[in-house]
Structures are given as C-alpha cells and as structure tokens.
Design a protein around this motif. Structure first.
Motif, PDB file in Angstrom:
ATOM      1  N   ASN A  20      10.193 -50.904  39.462  1.00 16.56           N
ATOM      2  CA  ASN A  20      11.360 -50.910  38.347  1.00 16.56           C
ATOM      3  C   ASN A  20      10.208 -51.634  37.350  1.00 16.56           C
ATOM      4  N   ASN A  24      10.774 -51.058  33.537  1.00 18.20           N
ATOM      5  CA  ASN A  24      11.387 -52.072  32.569  1.00 18.20           C
ATOM      6  C   ASN A  24       9.928 -52.412  31.383  1.00 18.20           C
ATOM      7  N   SER A  25       8.588 -51.882  31.812  1.00 14.94           N
ATOM      8  CA  SER A  25       7.538 -52.266  30.662  1.00 14.94           C
ATOM      9  C   SER A  25       7.904 -51.441  30.214  1.00 14.94           C
ATOM     10  N   THR A  27      10.296 -49.228  29.236  1.00 11.90           N
ATOM     11  CA  THR A  27      11.374 -48.610  28.475  1.00 11.90           C
ATOM     12  C   THR A  27      11.367 -50.799  26.902  1.00 11.90           C
ATOM     13  N   LYS A  28      10.752 -51.190  27.345  1.00 11.77           N
ATOM     14  CA  LYS A  28      10.060 -52.388  26.726  1.00 11.77           C
ATOM     15  C   LYS A  28       8.551 -51.632  25.763  1.00 11.77           C
TER      16      LYS A  28
END
Length: 149
Positions: A20, A24-25, A27-28
């Motif tokens: 996760n 998230n990283s 996606t950023k």
C-alpha cells in the motif's frame, strides 16, 4: 502514463501495508497502479505493466510464501525484457541469516526473466515504521526514474 503492478503476499498484514505504501508513493508520482494479492495474480497480467513490484514475506528459516510459489516459478519463465522491477518485503530479524530471503529470491527471478532493477531491494523488520516508509518512497521514486530513462 507509466503503469505499475504491485503484487503482495502477506500473512500478518505487514506486506500488504508495504504494498500500500509503494502504491501510494507511485500514485503520487503520476503512475497508474494496480495492486493484487499474489495467489490471485497471473504473471501474464502482471507483465503488462511498465513497473513490476513484488512485496512478499519470508517465514521460518527462509521459507517463501506457499501461496506465491506458482507465481515465482512462472515469473522466472516469463520474458520481462524492457520491464523495470523492484522487490520489497518484511520479515523477522529473529531468523538471522534467513531474514527476508524471499526478497532475494524474487530479485533473482526478475533478473532471470530479463527485467531491469529500478531500485535497491527493501527489507523491513516486521512492520514498516517511519524510516521504512521513507525508504519505500525512495524505492518508488527510483523505479519511476529508471522507467523514464
């Protein structure tokens, strides 16, 4: 737009958390990300992404996750030339020389498949803490930088 597929194997939830964090990283960093559990993932689908990540645990004295053995075998027999990969995972330092050896096995499997390493392997003791999150963010950044070269 770059795409990434992050696959995880978890017994305690720690490696799902690792996955996760990586997702998230990525996606950023403007990467389109798919995340899936290893036993529910076919290597042919996994290989469709630009960036491939495995987050898996090691248990006992160096044992790989049983639910990931077929995926591991198939990975070694798939041509991943042109793909960028990274491997991260949690384990328990209690096991000494066997600590996180699954990370090393998957790293070798990716090399055998012809993929290009995009970041140093990340080995985490038990669950990810703040310094581990920073290492995983750096890991994700390295994957993207390698994939855009």
């Amino acid at each position: 737009m770059l795409t990434a597929h992050v696959v995880y194997a978890t017994m305690t939830g720690n490696n799902e958390e690792v996955a996760n964090i990586v997702c998230n990283s990525l996606t950023k960093l403007n990467v389109k990300v798919i995340e899936s559990e290893i036993s529910q993932t076919d290597v042919t689908e996994f290989a469709k992404a630009d960036i491939l990540v495995v987050c898996a645990y090691t248990y006992d004295e160096g044992a790989m996750p049983e639910e990931g053995l077929d995926f591991y075998d198939d990975l070694q027999e798939t041509d991943l030339t042109g793909k960028v990969y990274g491997v991260a995972g949690s384990g328990d330092k209690f096991y000494g020389e066997y600590f996180n050896t699954t990370v090393d096995h998957f790293d070798e499997a990716f090399k055998k498949a012809g993929a290009t390493s995009g970041a140093e392997k990340v080995k985490i003791d038990l669950e990810p803490y703040e310094e581990d999150i920073e290492r995983l963010n750096t890991f994700a950044k390295g994957l993207v930088e390698t994939a855009t070269k």
